[in-house]
Design a protein around this motif. Sequence first.
Motif, PDB file in Angstrom:
ATOM      1  N   ALA A 138      -6.849  -9.881   4.008  1.00  0.00           N
ATOM      2  CA  ALA A 138      -5.903 -10.323   5.024  1.00  0.00           C
ATOM      3  C   ALA A 138      -5.519  -9.178   5.958  1.00  0.00           C
ATOM      4  CB  ALA A 138      -4.656 -10.905   4.363  1.00  0.00           C
ATOM      5  N   ARG A 139      -5.553  -7.958   5.424  1.00  0.00           N
ATOM      6  CA  ARG A 139      -5.242  -6.789   6.244  1.00  0.00           C
ATOM      7  C   ARG A 139      -6.486  -6.178   6.865  1.00  0.00           C
ATOM      8  NH1 ARG A 139      -1.717  -7.968   2.735  1.00  0.00           N
ATOM      9  NH2 ARG A 139       0.504  -7.444   2.926  1.00  0.00           N
ATOM     10  N   ARG A 140      -7.607  -6.872   6.696  1.00  0.00           N
ATOM     11  CA  ARG A 140      -8.886  -6.460   7.285  1.00  0.00           C
ATOM     12  C   ARG A 140      -9.241  -5.012   6.926  1.00  0.00           C
ATOM     13  NH1 ARG A 140      -9.269  -9.292  13.275  1.00  0.00           N
ATOM     14  NH2 ARG A 140      -8.926 -11.436  12.548  1.00  0.00           N
ATOM     15  N   ILE A 141      -9.100  -4.709   5.644  1.00  0.00           N
ATOM     16  CA  ILE A 141      -9.355  -3.359   5.152  1.00  0.00           C
ATOM     17  C   ILE A 141     -10.788  -3.268   4.634  1.00  0.00           C
ATOM     18  CG2 ILE A 141      -8.793  -1.728   3.324  1.00  0.00           C
ATOM     19  CD1 ILE A 141      -5.879  -2.626   3.594  1.00  0.00           C
ATOM     20  N   ILE A 143       0.867  -1.182   0.000  1.00  0.00           N
ATOM     21  CA  ILE A 143       0.000   0.000   0.000  1.00  0.00           C
ATOM     22  C   ILE A 143       0.897   1.224   0.000  1.00  0.00           C
ATOM     23  CG2 ILE A 143      -1.787   1.277   1.216  1.00  0.00           C
ATOM     24  CD1 ILE A 143      -2.736  -1.333   2.425  1.00  0.00           C
ATOM     25  N   HIS A 144       0.712   2.090  -0.996  1.00  0.00           N
ATOM     26  CA  HIS A 144       1.590   3.247  -1.171  1.00  0.00           C
ATOM     27  C   HIS A 144       0.898   4.531  -0.732  1.00  0.00           C
ATOM     28  CE1 HIS A 144       4.726   1.049  -3.370  1.00  0.00           C
ATOM     29  NE2 HIS A 144       3.721   0.346  -3.869  1.00  0.00           N
ATOM     30  N   VAL A 178      -7.618  -8.736  -3.980  1.00  0.00           N
ATOM     31  CA  VAL A 178      -8.775  -8.903  -3.106  1.00  0.00           C
ATOM     32  C   VAL A 178      -8.392  -9.662  -1.829  1.00  0.00           C
ATOM     33  CG1 VAL A 178     -10.981 -10.122  -2.920  1.00  0.00           C
ATOM     34  CG2 VAL A 178     -10.504  -8.707  -4.929  1.00  0.00           C
ATOM     35  N   ASP A 179      -7.605 -10.722  -1.970  1.00  0.00           N
ATOM     36  CA  ASP A 179      -7.210 -11.515  -0.805  1.00  0.00           C
ATOM     37  C   ASP A 179      -6.277 -10.733   0.122  1.00  0.00           C
ATOM     38  OD1 ASP A 179      -8.724 -13.576  -1.765  1.00  0.00           O
ATOM     39  OD2 ASP A 179      -7.030 -14.724  -2.572  1.00  0.00           O
TER      40      ASP A 179
END
Length: 352
Positions: free
Chosen positions: A106-109, A5-6, A101-102
């Motif tokens: 996984a980062r619960r976003i 994520i940038h 998407v996965d």
Amino acid sequence: MTFAIHDESTIETILDDWHDLTARIPHRVATRPSYALTWFRALGRGRLAVCAVRRHGRLVAVAPLHSRSRLGVRAYRVLGHGLATIGGVLAEDDDALNELVDALAARRIPLQLTHLESTDPLIVALRRSNCWHVDAYIDDHCLTIDLEPGQTAAALRGKKTLKSLRRIERSLEKAGTPASVEVVTEPADLARRWPDIAGVAARADADSGRVDFCAPPIAAFTRPFLEAEARAGSLLVAGLIVGDRWVAHEIMFRTGSTAEMWMARFDPDVAHLRPGHLLHRWLADHHDDLGITRFDYLLGTSEFKSRWANGGYDAVTVTATPRGRPLHRWTLDVADRAADRIRPLRSVIEIH
């Protein structure tokens, strides 16, 4: 594959690859850095959060997002939402999209994505995944003009309408102020015509209740955005000229053979000349020369659009929450409802 994520501190490291990806996978103007980053830096709030997937080091997916907090509840949203564009993500293939998407799950976003096309592959991938709760509802309808090679305005409008437009053109010729159309695609031509574009927008939007996108503060976004699209060869502005006066325009962006029609304005003084209809007839008659087979009106319907359109699609708002956060759907909804009620109160306080 790798996922990152940038934010503002690292976004420059993927810009060249992002540009290359938009060239390999033509999608929509809202997925390009010219739109997304210009909007965020000029008008955006929250934190930049452009999500990127690489395969063996090569960028294969990008989700142009930013994170916003409403009453302490944070969600990720499409960059540039609210300016009449259709959002989306870029993905080279299903594997890249599924990885995106996965990784988000996984980062619960949590995702709150407004104005996506109802058939967007991202929605399909979210629903196919076992990691998400997905809610989607239709929030708007978008009309299109679809033309086959060789077709003209006669395929869209009747003889009576076209005859009326020819009559208007003949009257202008007799008056010594013939109508013509100028196409603006290059940065130099945009710079030369910008005062005309801004002038028409100012007169068109005055006392209309609309926001003038060509005046401060939004001009700080609009002009750099248009300049970036012109440098990329994607800008398409059709201007109607009566005599030597620029009186109306359609601002569009090319994506393959589709032109997204972002903004149309005309000087109220020439409303009796039906400038929008003159421009549309010209675009339909010259779509082969322009290399366009679809004109996409983007958000919203109107009587004018309906008279020319022969197709359309639904736009949807998607709320997707990771299954690992079962209460987040409820907290997002409560925060949105509370913020919508508080906003008018804040306006009253600021006025007084």
